[in-house]
Enzyme design. Sequence first.
Site, PDB file in Angstrom:
ATOM      1  CG  ASP A  42      31.561  -4.582   0.053  1.00 42.00           C
ATOM      2  OD1 ASP A  42      31.942  -4.592  -1.138  1.00 42.00           O
ATOM      3  OD2 ASP A  42      30.467  -4.100   0.406  1.00 42.00           O
ATOM      4  CG  ASP A  43      34.920  -6.595  -4.534  1.00 42.90           C
ATOM      5  OD1 ASP A  43      35.319  -7.758  -4.656  1.00 42.90           O
ATOM      6  OD2 ASP A  43      34.730  -5.822  -5.504  1.00 42.90           O
TER       7      ASP A  43
ATOM      8  CE  LYS B 110      27.525  -3.878  -1.372  1.00 47.21           C
ATOM      9  NZ  LYS B 110      28.310  -2.837  -0.684  1.00 47.21           N
TER      10      LYS B 110
ATOM     11  CG  ASP C 228      28.488  -4.724  -6.683  1.00 47.02           C
ATOM     12  OD1 ASP C 228      27.765  -3.965  -7.344  1.00 47.02           O
ATOM     13  OD2 ASP C 228      29.462  -4.340  -6.010  1.00 47.02           O
TER      14      ASP C 228
ATOM     15  NE  ARG D  24      23.959   1.348  -3.013  1.00 49.63           N
ATOM     16  CZ  ARG D  24      25.233   1.120  -3.355  1.00 49.63           C
ATOM     17  NH1 ARG D  24      25.887   0.091  -2.861  1.00 49.63           N
ATOM     18  NH2 ARG D  24      25.851   1.938  -4.170  1.00 49.63           N
TER      19      ARG D  24
ATOM     20  CG  ASP E  88      29.401   2.815  -4.632  1.00 48.80           C
ATOM     21  OD1 ASP E  88      28.370   2.214  -4.997  1.00 48.80           O
ATOM     22  OD2 ASP E  88      30.528   2.290  -4.580  1.00 48.80           O
TER      23      ASP E  88
HETATM   24  C1  GAL Z   1      30.255  -1.265  -5.719  1.00 46.96           C
HETATM   25  C2  GAL Z   1      29.247  -1.203  -4.596  1.00 46.96           C
HETATM   26  C3  GAL Z   1      29.992  -0.835  -3.329  1.00 46.96           C
HETATM   27  C4  GAL Z   1      31.075  -1.861  -3.049  1.00 46.96           C
HETATM   28  C5  GAL Z   1      32.003  -1.990  -4.260  1.00 46.96           C
HETATM   29  C6  GAL Z   1      33.004  -3.121  -4.083  1.00 46.96           C
HETATM   30  O1  GAL Z   1      29.613  -1.619  -6.889  1.00 46.96           O
HETATM   31  O2  GAL Z   1      28.248  -0.290  -4.908  1.00 46.96           O
HETATM   32  O3  GAL Z   1      29.090  -0.735  -2.249  1.00 46.96           O
HETATM   33  O4  GAL Z   1      30.474  -3.099  -2.763  1.00 46.96           O
HETATM   34  O5  GAL Z   1      31.255  -2.225  -5.431  1.00 46.96           O
HETATM   35  O6  GAL Z   1      33.860  -3.241  -5.168  1.00 46.96           O
END
Ligand code: GAL
Length: 480
Positions: free
Chosen positions: A41-42, A118, A120, A176, A180
Amino acid sequence: MGWNNWNSFGCDVSENLLLSTSEQLVSLGLRDLGYQYVVLDDCWQQENGRDQNGKLQPEPSKFPNGLKSISGGLHDRGLKFGMYSSAGEMTCARYAGSLDHEIEDAESFASWGVDMLKYDSCYHMGRIGTPLISFNRFKTMSDALQATGRNILLNLCSWGEDFVHTWGMSIANSWRISGDIYDAFTRPDDLCGCDPNVLSDPYCIAPGTHCSVLFILNRVAAIADRSIPGGWNDLDMLEVGQGGMTDEEYKAHFALWAALKSPLFLGNDIRAMPAAAYSIVNNPAILALSQDPHGRSVTRVRRDTNANKDTDTIPLDEWGVGETHVWTGHLQNGDQAVIFLNAAGDDLNMSCSLAEIFTAFGPGGSAPHVRFDWAVHDLWAHRMDIDVAEAILAAGTAEERGALLRKENWYNATETPYADGLRDGDPRLFGEKVGVVEAGGVLRASVQRHAAKVFRLRRIAKDGQEFKGKSIDRGVKDEL
Ligand code: GAL
């Protein structure tokens, strides 16, 4: 299906985390139950943005051997590599985003051997507010990924904004539908917005970060049927094993995510997994709902918000009081999934008539299905024993774990895809028969507070045999 680091690790990502997790996915038999994608992820990028050639670069202290070597390691283990970016000038954690850099970033992802993105929606530079504006912003990346020639799944993470469920299927594989998830079953929180019951935020302007399981279920209810094979409502990563919910709450969360055909991404640290969590997410009878070839989500046929109104006595963390749901849906072989969810503060007896369960085939009891007897199978009946789960988790080597799984004759979807197991009536996918509902009758079950009963109804032919692997639609017509 797979694993994503965000729920348990946030920004604490590294090569070691991904590779050690992937080893665990394989040795615990989770890959062979279908958990294939390992998603970074991020926060994977270097701090000072793009390099002098305008390319995104991983942070070398976290990924000393680069990302191609990660994808190589995952592919060698029969796994797939997922990555993350944002359709904005920055990611949500303020690293460089891909907005207006879609082509070069898609090329980087393809060159690193990425299998899923993924994508965002943070820092979108105001390019939001109508479905078309959002659609165009995300389509640019969809087109850029296509142009690389590599098969890369696209998961949109715009939290339900701009009615993504109405257009996501044209350019992506999942989207999504909420802010979250957090590790709570019913607790409301102002940090989760876009309440479908609150008309003041119809455009979902503040999707938020503290959405409970119950909130997400209520949000998806009206759009559950928008999931179609190849394009799915994403209810967010799983919280099973994170510690904030009871065992029954986690079972309910998992089963509903499976039956609603959400992508199933484990969100816990599977290297330190509680046995109870392992024995939830490895239940093949529940996973077979997720992977059913018919590929349609259950929908909700009943929501009762008056089941228990004794709000004065309910502690704060049990809000959502009084709410029960019945979710149901057709499965490929003619069986019918039925879930009784009790989100109320007390144990309850719940019931639902065949007429209501088969509403989709004709309202008011007119569905031909109502005229048959149905065997009721409890899909949690053969959950792995906790001591077996503990022994597998404690085993020192992958070989020992494999031997224990084989001794248990545990399901292996790599060897027998769910579609084949379902077609052949593999008993590991059908739970245990616990009763019968006679024609025109009512399904009844007692359901603990904050729990779900998960059933598969199997039609019984006139001679008393349950139908195996035969379409109800054909079967019903034959008999009428
Ligand atoms: C949100 C996302 C999360 C995660 C996060 C990372 O916007 O909904 O699942 O990816 O960013 O910063």
